[in-house]
Design an enzyme around this catalytic site. Structure first.
Site, short mmCIF file in Angstrom:
data_model
loop_
_atom_site.label_atom_id
_atom_site.label_comp_id
_atom_site.label_asym_id
_atom_site.label_seq_id
_atom_site.Cartn_x
_atom_site.Cartn_y
_atom_site.Cartn_z
N HIS A 1 3.22 2.97 -2.42
CA HIS A 1 2.63 1.91 -1.58
C HIS A 1 1.11 1.99 -1.61
O HIS A 1 0.43 0.99 -1.88
CB HIS A 1 3.16 2.06 -0.14
CG HIS A 1 2.62 1.05 0.83
ND1 HIS A 1 3.36 -0.01 1.27
CD2 HIS A 1 1.41 0.95 1.45
CE1 HIS A 1 2.63 -0.74 2.11
NE2 HIS A 1 1.44 -0.16 2.24
N GLU A 2 0.57 3.16 -1.33
CA GLU A 2 -0.89 3.31 -1.29
C GLU A 2 -1.51 3.09 -2.67
O GLU A 2 -2.59 2.53 -2.80
CB GLU A 2 -1.29 4.68 -0.72
CG GLU A 2 -0.82 4.94 0.71
CD GLU A 2 -1.16 3.84 1.70
OE1 GLU A 2 -2.14 3.09 1.46
OE2 GLU A 2 -0.45 3.72 2.72
N HIS B 1 -4.92 -2.85 -6.59
CA HIS B 1 -5.49 -4.14 -6.17
C HIS B 1 -7.02 -4.01 -6.10
O HIS B 1 -7.75 -4.93 -6.49
CB HIS B 1 -4.91 -4.52 -4.80
CG HIS B 1 -4.97 -5.98 -4.48
ND1 HIS B 1 -4.62 -6.47 -3.25
CD2 HIS B 1 -5.34 -7.06 -5.21
CE1 HIS B 1 -4.77 -7.80 -3.25
NE2 HIS B 1 -5.21 -8.17 -4.42
N HIS C 1 -2.08 -0.58 -3.24
CA HIS C 1 -3.36 -1.03 -2.66
C HIS C 1 -4.51 -0.63 -3.58
O HIS C 1 -5.44 -1.41 -3.82
CB HIS C 1 -3.58 -0.38 -1.29
CG HIS C 1 -2.82 -1.01 -0.16
ND1 HIS C 1 -2.84 -2.35 0.09
CD2 HIS C 1 -2.04 -0.45 0.80
CE1 HIS C 1 -2.09 -2.60 1.17
NE2 HIS C 1 -1.59 -1.47 1.60
#
Length: 676
Positions: free
Chosen positions: A464-465, A471, A468
C-alpha cells in the site's frame, strides 16, 4: 551553510541535524519567505507565472522541505529536545501558511496571470491555487473576513476539545475482573491485564477501553455479562449516557457548535452547507452524487450482509446456545464462527513472509510491470536500520526513497508515505529536481539471528505505502504543485495505494514473495486456499458498516440542522442501511473523531470511493493476465502513463478514463469482496 537544514545542495544531511538547528533555520527561512511574499505582491511586480515562481515558490519550497525534514524526524526519531524545538516552531510555521493562503494581494496577482501564457500543467496548478484562495477566505472583506478567521480559530479549539474528551473518557475507564470472568481471553491479553492491575497494587485483571484490550474481550471473553459491561462503557464514551463522573466528558455541545460553525463558514463562502464546500476540491461534485453512490453500494451489499447475519444467528443458536444475541454478543459469535469455518492461524502464515524475501518480490513486480530498475543507493540516514534506494528507467534517475521498516522507541506507530522532495523543473536554475519519498512502516524486528517476519497484513501495508511512493516518484509532471501526489483529489489519492494491495492475494505473486523462515519452502497451496477462503468473511456486513458512517457524515453536513437531534438522523440512516441495530443508549457519534476532529468532515465516503477506482483499475490487469498468470506489460505501461505519470496535472477522472477508456463501475469491487 553550517546549518544542515539550510543545505539544499544534495540529499538531506540527516546525520548532522540537531534540535539546536531548528529555530535558527526556521527564523531564516520564514524571513526569506516573508520577503518573497512582500516582493511578489508589490504593485509593480509582474503578474507572470514564471516571475512569481522564481521568487515566491523557491522560498516556500525550501521552507517546506526543511520543515518537512524536521516533522519527519519528529515522527521517526523523537527525543525530548527535538519535540521541544518542533513545538516551539510549529505555531510560527502554521501562521505563515495560513496568512499566505488568504493573502488577497497574492490572489489578485494569480487572477491577473493570462492563462494563454501557461502550459497545461501550469494552468491546472493555477486553477487549484485560485480555488484554494477562495476556500481560505481570500475574497471576503471587512467583518466577514474577520468572522471567517475567528471561525477557523474556534473550530480548531473545539476539534481539539472533542479529541481530548474522547481520549479522556477512554482513559478514565477501568474494570478489575476476576480470573473466572476473563475465561477465553488470549494469554498475552490476560498477562497484560494482570500486569496492569499489579502495577497499581490491585487484585485481578485491569480491563480498559483501549483497542488492544477492548477488542479481544469482545471477541473472546466467554462471559456475556463482562462483554455487556465493557460494550456499554465503550459505546457511551464522551456522551450524556456515560456513568457518573464520566458525564463531564460529554461531547454533545461541542458537536453542535462545530456543526453550526461549519454551516456558517459555508454560508460566508456562498454555499448552502458544508457538504458542498468539502466537495469543491474532491472528485465527487455534489452531495447528491455521493449519497447516490453510497445508497447504490448499500443496496448491492445488503443481500450478502443479510446472509452474514443469518449465518451468525444459526451458528449462535446451534453451537453456542444463544437464541437472542445482543449487540455485545456479535463479535464473539463472529470469532467463533470464523475459527470453526476456516481453521488456519495467522501465526502459521507468518513463518513464510520474511522481510527480505517480501521486499525482493515487491521490487520484482514493480520493475517488471512499470519497466524500471530499483537499486540500493547512498544517503545520510536517521537510523542505521534505514535503507535508501534509487529508481531508474533506461539508466536515468527517476526518483529515490528512504525505507524505514522496523518499529522502535521514538518512532510513531502506523505506516505512511510522505514526500521529502517533489519533482520540479526549478524556475531558479532551470534544472529538473527528481522526487524523493519517505516510506515508513512499523514491523517486528528479527529475533535469534533470523530475518524479521511479517504478517499478511504487514505485507499488504508495505505494498500500500509503496503504491503511494510510486505515485510520487514515477510522475512526469514538471510543475511542483501538481506533480506526483500533489493536487490529486482527496477521494482519489488512495487509488495507487489500494491498487497495489491486490497483488498480495495473487498465487503467482505470493509464490515468489514467500519462503519459510526455517526450511525456505514457499507458501503451501493448501494454506493459501484457506487464506483466500477467509478473505471476504463478513464483507457484506463490513461494507454496510462503512456506508452507515459515510452516509451519516454526508447527511449531517447537508440536510441536518446544526441545532437539531443528530441521534435521530443516525437512527434514520441505520434504519435505511444497517442489518444490525445497536441499542438505544449507544452514542458512537460522540467519538467519531474522523469527522469532528480529523480531515474527513463530509469526506468519510472517500474510503469507499477510492476502493471502487482501485478495484476497477486492477480489473484491467485481471482481464489481460496470460494463462501463465503473468500480468500484461502493456497494461502496466498504460497504467503507469495514465495514472502514475500524470500525477495531479489533470482531474483524476480524466486520468482514470485515459487508462480504462470509461468511467469506473462498482462491478470489480463487488467481485473482489465476494459480493458479485
Amino acid at each position: 551553510m553550517s546549518n544542515p537544514l539550510l543545505d539544499f545542495s544534495a540529499q538531506i544531511p540527516f546525520d548532522r541535524i540537531t534540535p539546536a538547528d531548528v529555530a535558527p533555520a526556521v527564523d531564516q527561512l520564514l524571513a526569506r519567505a516573508d520577503a518573497a511574499l512582500a516582493s511578489v505582491t508589490a504593485p509593480d511586480f509582474p503578474a507572470q507565472w514564471g516571475s512569481i515562481a522564481r521568487v515566491l515558490d523557491v522560498a516556500t519550497e525550501e521552507l517546506g522541505r526543511a520543515w518537512g525534514a524536521v516533522s519527519h524526524l519528529n515522527s521517526v526519531a523523537d527525543t525530548p529536545e527535538l519535540r521541544a524545538a518542533y513545538n516551539a516552531a510549529l505555531p510560527r510555521v502554521t501562521e505563515f501558511w495560513t496568512r499566505l493562503g488568504a493573502d488577497e494581494r497574492l490572489y489578485a496577482k494569480y487572477k491577473a496571470i493570462d492563462p494563454a501564457t501557461l502550459n497545461a500543467e501550469q494552468r491546472q496548478a493555477r486553477s487549484n491555487a485560485m480555488r484554494n484562495f477562495v476556500l481560505s477566505g481570500a475574497e471576503l472583506q471587512g467583518a466577514a473576513k474577520e468572522r471567517f478567521a475567528a471561525i477557523q480559530e474556534r473550530q480548531a479549539e473545539l476539534q481539539q476539545k472533542f479529541s481530548e474528551n474522547a481520549l479522556d473518557a477512554t482513559d478514565a475507564y477501568a474494570y478489575y475482573a476476576s480470573a473466572e470472568e476473563i475465561e477465553g481471553l488470549p494469554a498475552d491479553v490476560m498477562q497484560a491485564a494482570r500486569a496492569a492491575a499489579e502495577g497499581e497494587g490491585k487484585q485481578g485483571y485491569k480491563l480498559t477501553l483501549k483497542m488492544p484490550c477492548y477488542l479481544p474481550v469482545m471477541q473472546f471473553a466467554k462471559s456475556n455479562t463482562l462483554r455487556e459491561k465493557l460494550y456499554r462503557a465503550y459505546v457511551t464514551r464522551a456522551s450524556d449516557q456515560a456513568e457518573g463522573d464520566a458525564k463531564r466528558f460529554d461531547n454533545s455541545a461541542v458537536m453542535t457548535e462545530i456543526l453550526a460553525l461549519r454551516r456558517e463558514e459555508a454560508q460566508l463562502l456562498g454555499y448552502e452547507n458544508f457538504g458542498q464546500v468539502s466537495l469543491v476540491p474532491k472528485m465527487a461534485h455534489t452531495p447528491e452524487q455521493v449519497t447516490h453512490f453510497l445508497r447504490d453500494l448499500a443496496q448491492r451489499a445488503r443481500p450478502f450482509a443479510e446472509k452474514d447475519v443469518a449465518d451468525l444467528r444459526a451458528f449462535a443458536a446451534e453451537q453456542l446456545g444463544l437464541q437472542d444475541p445482543q449487540a455485545w454478543d456479535w463479535p464473539y459469535i463472529s470469532e467463533q464462527l470464523k475459527e470453526a469455518r476456516y481453521a488456519f492461524s495467522e501465526q502459521e502464515l507468518k513463518q513464510y513472509f520474511t522481510a527480505p524475501k517480501v521486499l525482493a518480490g515487491l521490487f520484482k513486480i514493480v520493475e517488471t510491470l512499470f519497466e524500471v530498475a530499483i537499486r540500493r543507493d547512498q544517503a545520510p540516514v536517521w537510523n542505521e536500520a534505514v535503507e535508501f534506494y534509487r529508481i531508474e528507467r533506461d539508466g536515468k534517475l527517476v526518483g529515490q526513497f528512504y525505507l524505514d521498516q522496523p518499529a522502535r522507541a521514538g518512532k510513531r506507530g502506523g505506516a505512511w508515505m510522505d514526500d521529502a522532495r517533489a519533482r520540479w523543473l526549478r524556475p531558479d536554475t532551470g534544472r529538473l529536481q527528481t522526487p524523493v519519498a519517505y516510506l515508513v512502516c512499523n514491523f517486528a524486528q528479527g529475533v535469534d539471528g533470523k530475518p524479521p517476519l511479517l504478517t499478511h497484513d504487514d505485507v499488504i501495508t508495505l505494498f500500500h505505502e509503496f503504491g503511494h511512493g510510486l505515485h510520487h516518484m514515477l510522475t512526469h509532471v514538471n510543475e511542483r504543485d501538481v506533480s506526483g501526489i500533489s493536487g490529486v483529489e482527496w477521494d482519489a489519492v488512495e487509488l495507487p495505494s489500494q491498487f497495489m494491495e491486490n497483488f498480495c492475494w495473487e498465487w503467482e505473486v505470493l509464490k515468489h514473495l514467500t519462503a519459510h523462515v526455517d526450511s525456505g519452502a514457499p507458501l503451501p497451496r493448501a494454506l493459501y486456499d484457506k487464506m483466500i477462503a477467509a478473505k471476504n468473511y463478513q464483507a457484506g456486513m463490513q461494507t454496510l458498516r462503512q456506508i452507515e458512517f459515510a452516509l451519516f457524515d454526508m447527511l449531517l453536513h447537508t440536510e441536518h440542522e446544526p441545532q437539531g437531534d443528530l441521534l435521530a438522523l443516525l437512527a434514520r440512516v441505520r434504519a435505511e442501511v444497517a442489518v444490525l441495530k445497536p441499542p438505544a443508549f449507544s452514542r458512537t457519534a460522540h467519538t467519531f473523531s474522523h469527522i469532528f476532529a480529523g480531515g474527513y468532515a463530509a469526506g468519510y465516503y472517500s474510503y469507499k470511493w477510492a476502493e471502487v477506482l482501485s478495484a476497477d483499475a486492477y480489473a484491467a490487469f485481471e482481464e489481460t493476465t496470460g494463462a501463465d498468470g503473468v500480468p500484461s506489460l502493456e497494461t502496466g505501461r498504460r497504467y503507469r502513463q495514465a495514472i502514475l505519470e500524470a500525477g495531479g496535472s489533470r482531474p483524476a477522472m480524466e486520468s482514470f478514463k485515459a487508462f480504462r477508456g470509461r468511467e469506473p463501475t462498482l462491478d470489480a469491487l463487488l467481485r473482489h469482496q465476494g459480493m458479485a
